[in-house]
Write a protein that holds these residues in place. Structure first.
Motif, mmCIF file in Angstrom:
data_model
loop_
_atom_site.group_PDB
_atom_site.id
_atom_site.type_symbol
_atom_site.label_atom_id
_atom_site.label_comp_id
_atom_site.label_asym_id
_atom_site.label_seq_id
_atom_site.Cartn_x
_atom_site.Cartn_y
_atom_site.Cartn_z
ATOM 1 N N LYS A 164 11.109 -24.264 8.685
ATOM 2 C CA LYS A 164 9.986 -24.496 9.619
ATOM 3 C C LYS A 164 9.916 -24.336 11.073
ATOM 4 C CE LYS A 164 8.771 -28.477 6.171
ATOM 5 N NZ LYS A 164 8.376 -29.912 6.397
ATOM 6 N N ASP A 165 11.368 -24.250 11.705
ATOM 7 C CA ASP A 165 11.312 -23.944 13.066
ATOM 8 C C ASP A 165 11.202 -22.504 13.204
ATOM 9 O OD1 ASP A 165 11.832 -26.594 13.656
ATOM 10 O OD2 ASP A 165 14.042 -26.482 13.900
ATOM 11 N N ALA A 166 11.611 -21.501 12.264
ATOM 12 C CA ALA A 166 11.510 -20.127 12.453
ATOM 13 C C ALA A 166 9.981 -19.871 12.092
ATOM 14 C CB ALA A 166 12.455 -19.648 11.154
ATOM 15 N N PHE A 167 9.321 -20.305 11.066
ATOM 16 C CA PHE A 167 7.963 -20.162 10.679
ATOM 17 C C PHE A 167 7.045 -20.587 12.017
ATOM 18 C CE2 PHE A 167 8.942 -21.009 6.151
ATOM 19 C CZ PHE A 167 9.742 -19.988 6.124
ATOM 20 N N ALA A 168 7.230 -21.673 12.824
ATOM 21 C CA ALA A 168 6.755 -21.832 13.852
ATOM 22 C C ALA A 168 6.890 -21.030 14.944
ATOM 23 C CB ALA A 168 6.762 -23.718 14.516
ATOM 24 N N TYR A 169 7.998 -20.561 15.315
ATOM 25 C CA TYR A 169 8.339 -19.435 16.109
ATOM 26 C C TYR A 169 7.864 -18.204 15.902
ATOM 27 C CZ TYR A 169 11.179 -16.382 19.098
ATOM 28 O OH TYR A 169 11.831 -15.393 19.735
ATOM 29 N N LEU A 170 7.604 -17.721 14.750
ATOM 30 C CA LEU A 170 6.944 -16.456 14.298
ATOM 31 C C LEU A 170 5.405 -16.486 14.631
ATOM 32 C CD1 LEU A 170 8.752 -15.670 11.018
ATOM 33 C CD2 LEU A 170 8.968 -14.289 13.072
ATOM 34 N N GLN A 171 4.854 -17.729 14.278
ATOM 35 C CA GLN A 171 3.474 -17.969 14.697
ATOM 36 C C GLN A 171 3.354 -17.831 16.159
ATOM 37 O OE1 GLN A 171 1.957 -21.941 13.366
ATOM 38 N NE2 GLN A 171 0.059 -21.269 13.282
ATOM 39 N N GLN A 172 4.066 -18.465 16.885
ATOM 40 C CA GLN A 172 4.110 -18.439 18.239
ATOM 41 C C GLN A 172 4.190 -16.832 18.896
ATOM 42 O OE1 GLN A 172 6.439 -18.086 20.851
ATOM 43 N NE2 GLN A 172 5.101 -18.247 22.672
ATOM 44 N N GLN A 173 4.977 -16.015 18.184
ATOM 45 C CA GLN A 173 5.254 -14.729 18.764
ATOM 46 C C GLN A 173 4.040 -13.852 18.321
ATOM 47 O OE1 GLN A 173 7.540 -15.742 20.898
ATOM 48 N NE2 GLN A 173 8.066 -13.566 20.604
ATOM 49 N N ALA A 174 3.245 -14.254 17.211
ATOM 50 C CA ALA A 174 2.063 -13.584 16.871
ATOM 51 C C ALA A 174 0.882 -13.824 17.641
ATOM 52 C CB ALA A 174 1.736 -13.999 15.514
ATOM 53 N N LYS A 175 1.044 -14.566 18.831
ATOM 54 C CA LYS A 175 -0.320 -14.677 19.535
ATOM 55 C C LYS A 175 -1.098 -13.625 20.153
ATOM 56 C CE LYS A 175 2.540 -15.214 23.788
ATOM 57 N NZ LYS A 175 3.921 -14.677 23.213
ATOM 58 N N ASN A 176 -0.453 -12.380 20.340
ATOM 59 C CA ASN A 176 -1.017 -11.484 20.706
ATOM 60 C C ASN A 176 -1.981 -10.798 19.413
ATOM 61 O OD1 ASN A 176 -0.099 -11.173 23.126
ATOM 62 N ND2 ASN A 176 1.521 -9.758 22.574
ATOM 63 N N PHE A 177 -1.964 -11.346 18.301
ATOM 64 C CA PHE A 177 -2.618 -10.832 17.082
ATOM 65 C C PHE A 177 -3.278 -12.020 16.438
ATOM 66 C CE2 PHE A 177 0.837 -8.069 17.038
ATOM 67 C CZ PHE A 177 0.496 -6.853 16.790
ATOM 68 N N SER A 178 -3.835 -12.808 17.553
ATOM 69 C CA SER A 178 -4.469 -14.304 17.194
ATOM 70 C C SER A 178 -5.874 -14.112 16.605
ATOM 71 C CB SER A 178 -4.589 -14.974 18.452
ATOM 72 O OG SER A 178 -5.388 -14.423 19.397
ATOM 73 N N GLN A 179 -6.530 -13.058 16.744
ATOM 74 C CA GLN A 179 -7.673 -12.744 15.934
ATOM 75 C C GLN A 179 -7.616 -12.082 14.672
ATOM 76 O OE1 GLN A 179 -10.456 -14.297 17.457
ATOM 77 N NE2 GLN A 179 -8.986 -14.792 19.027
ATOM 78 N N GLN A 180 -6.587 -12.018 13.954
ATOM 79 C CA GLN A 180 -5.979 -11.223 12.968
ATOM 80 C C GLN A 180 -5.279 -12.067 11.797
ATOM 81 O OE1 GLN A 180 -4.702 -8.063 15.915
ATOM 82 N NE2 GLN A 180 -5.121 -6.732 14.294
ATOM 83 N N ARG A 181 -5.193 -11.592 10.710
ATOM 84 C CA ARG A 181 -4.449 -12.228 9.821
ATOM 85 C C ARG A 181 -3.378 -11.545 9.503
ATOM 86 N NH1 ARG A 181 -9.356 -12.948 5.250
ATOM 87 N NH2 ARG A 181 -10.005 -10.926 6.307
ATOM 88 N N ILE A 182 -2.276 -11.986 9.464
ATOM 89 C CA ILE A 182 -0.829 -11.487 9.357
ATOM 90 C C ILE A 182 -0.219 -12.267 8.293
ATOM 91 C CG2 ILE A 182 1.210 -10.852 10.354
ATOM 92 C CD1 ILE A 182 0.060 -11.514 13.019
ATOM 93 N N VAL A 183 0.545 -11.169 7.432
ATOM 94 C CA VAL A 183 1.535 -11.949 6.264
ATOM 95 C C VAL A 183 2.585 -11.162 6.576
ATOM 96 C CG1 VAL A 183 1.897 -11.991 3.741
ATOM 97 C CG2 VAL A 183 -0.580 -11.618 4.697
ATOM 98 N N ILE A 184 3.511 -11.672 6.891
ATOM 99 C CA ILE A 184 4.984 -11.419 7.391
ATOM 100 C C ILE A 184 5.709 -11.373 5.769
ATOM 101 C CG2 ILE A 184 7.146 -11.627 8.694
ATOM 102 C CD1 ILE A 184 5.468 -13.061 10.874
ATOM 103 N N THR A 185 6.230 -10.374 5.233
ATOM 104 C CA THR A 185 6.587 -10.365 3.890
ATOM 105 C C THR A 185 8.265 -10.279 3.957
ATOM 106 O OG1 THR A 185 6.574 -7.958 4.180
ATOM 107 C CG2 THR A 185 4.588 -8.894 3.484
ATOM 108 N N GLY A 186 8.749 -10.939 2.833
ATOM 109 C CA GLY A 186 10.047 -10.719 2.568
ATOM 110 C C GLY A 186 11.044 -11.439 3.501
ATOM 111 N N ILE A 187 10.627 -12.724 3.961
ATOM 112 C CA ILE A 187 11.485 -13.304 4.855
ATOM 113 C C ILE A 187 12.522 -14.063 3.888
ATOM 114 C CG2 ILE A 187 11.785 -15.218 6.422
ATOM 115 C CD1 ILE A 187 8.662 -14.697 7.202
ATOM 116 N N HIS A 188 13.638 -13.699 4.201
ATOM 117 C CA HIS A 188 14.897 -14.095 3.255
ATOM 118 C C HIS A 188 15.754 -14.984 4.002
ATOM 119 C CE1 HIS A 188 19.081 -13.175 1.247
ATOM 120 N NE2 HIS A 188 18.473 -14.097 0.655
#
Length: 281
Positions: A164-188
């Motif tokens: 959950k912490d990792a997912f929140a961090y990735l969401q925060q790092q995606a701020k430059n793409f805030s108007q777009q939809r992103i699917v980060i695939t294959g997180i193991h």
């Protein structure tokens, strides 16, 4: 209503990936797939050897001719590029055909497992960063997301001890793409001592993990299949999270079939028997 998508990708004769995957998946989902090759290869680049013809100086002919024919598209998908010039030609294609209401899905093929694919230069990475800012939907794997956002991959992996912490961090790092939809695939990662694989959907202000059992292996073409299913689902009118779940089920079945037959990783997954899953009920 008839749907038509432009698919900008390489044509690899072996490996069940890229345009071969696009041309199977999209028609199965009721979408005409119009290929614009970036390059033609005798085999995908994971094989020990391959032969390639670069199409960078031919791509503009497609753009010009389709414009002369007054062709329009319901969606656009781009995938693998072998050189920066192919990215420039794709930008010119988008200048001509990308319009409001026509989703552009960019699968920014750059690397995996913390490494940039061989032959990719800083110029290629910068070109894909430019394309990514134009996309309505992005489907990077974790390595590619980190390259596009200049996020330290080691920091993400450290946080994956607490997903959950990792997912929140990735969401925060995606701020430059805030108007777009992103699917980060294959997180193991591991959860309760079990291997898990997650496709993280970042949409509006929400982060939705779509979790599957980890099957292991690294097969050719699974990212291409995933991206094609996403574009097909969007053109069918499916919600993004629902489409990600559909893509996950489809690819899981194909991997399980490939494992049962001991299919070599470079040969791709056995997706053909499962294309019927993609038709909209």
């Amino acid at each position: 209503m008839h749907k038509r998508a432009a698919v900008i990708n390489d044509l690899s004769s072996l490996g069940r990936c890229s345009l071969a995957a696009d041309l199977a998946v999209l028609p199965a989902m009721g979408v005409e797939a119009c290929p614009l090759p970036t390059a033609v290869l005798t085999a995908q680049t994971g094989y020990p050897r391959y032969r390639m013809e670069n199409f960078a100086n031919k791509m503009s002919r497609y753009t010009t001719h389709w414009q002369e024919l007054k062709v329009s598209f319901s969606g656009i998908l781009s995938g693998y590029f072998t050189c920066p010039e192919e990215i420039t030609a794709t930008e010119q294609f988008l200048d001509t055909f990308q319009q409001q209401g026509i989703p552009y899905l960019c699968d920014p093929v750059l690397g995996d497992n913390g490494h940039v694919y061989r032959g990719f230069t800083e110029e290629t990475i910068k070109g894909l960063q430019r394309l990514s800012t134009r996309a309505d939907v992005l489907t990077p794997n974790l390595t590619e997301f980190c390259l596009l956002t200049e996020t330290p991959l080691a920091a993400v992996k450290e946080k994956l001890a607490h997903p959950k912490d990792a997912f929140a961090y990735l969401q925060q790092q995606a701020k430059n793409f805030s108007q777009q939809r992103i699917v980060i695939t294959g997180i193991h990662y591991k959860e309760n001592q079990q291997d898990k694989i997650t496709n993280l959907v970042l949409e509006d202000t929400t982060a939705t993990p779509v979790v599957s059992d980890y099957l292991g292996g690294s097969y050719s073409g699974t990212g291409d299949l995933f991206a094609a299913v996403l574009l097909g689902g969007l053109l069918q009118g499916r919600p993004l999270v629902e489409t990600v779940r559909l893509a996950g089920r489809f690819i899981t079945c194909a991997i399980q079939d490939a494992q049962k037959e001991n299919t070599p990783y470079n040969d791709g997954v056995n997706y053909e028997p499962y294309l019927e899953m993609l038709r909209k009920a």
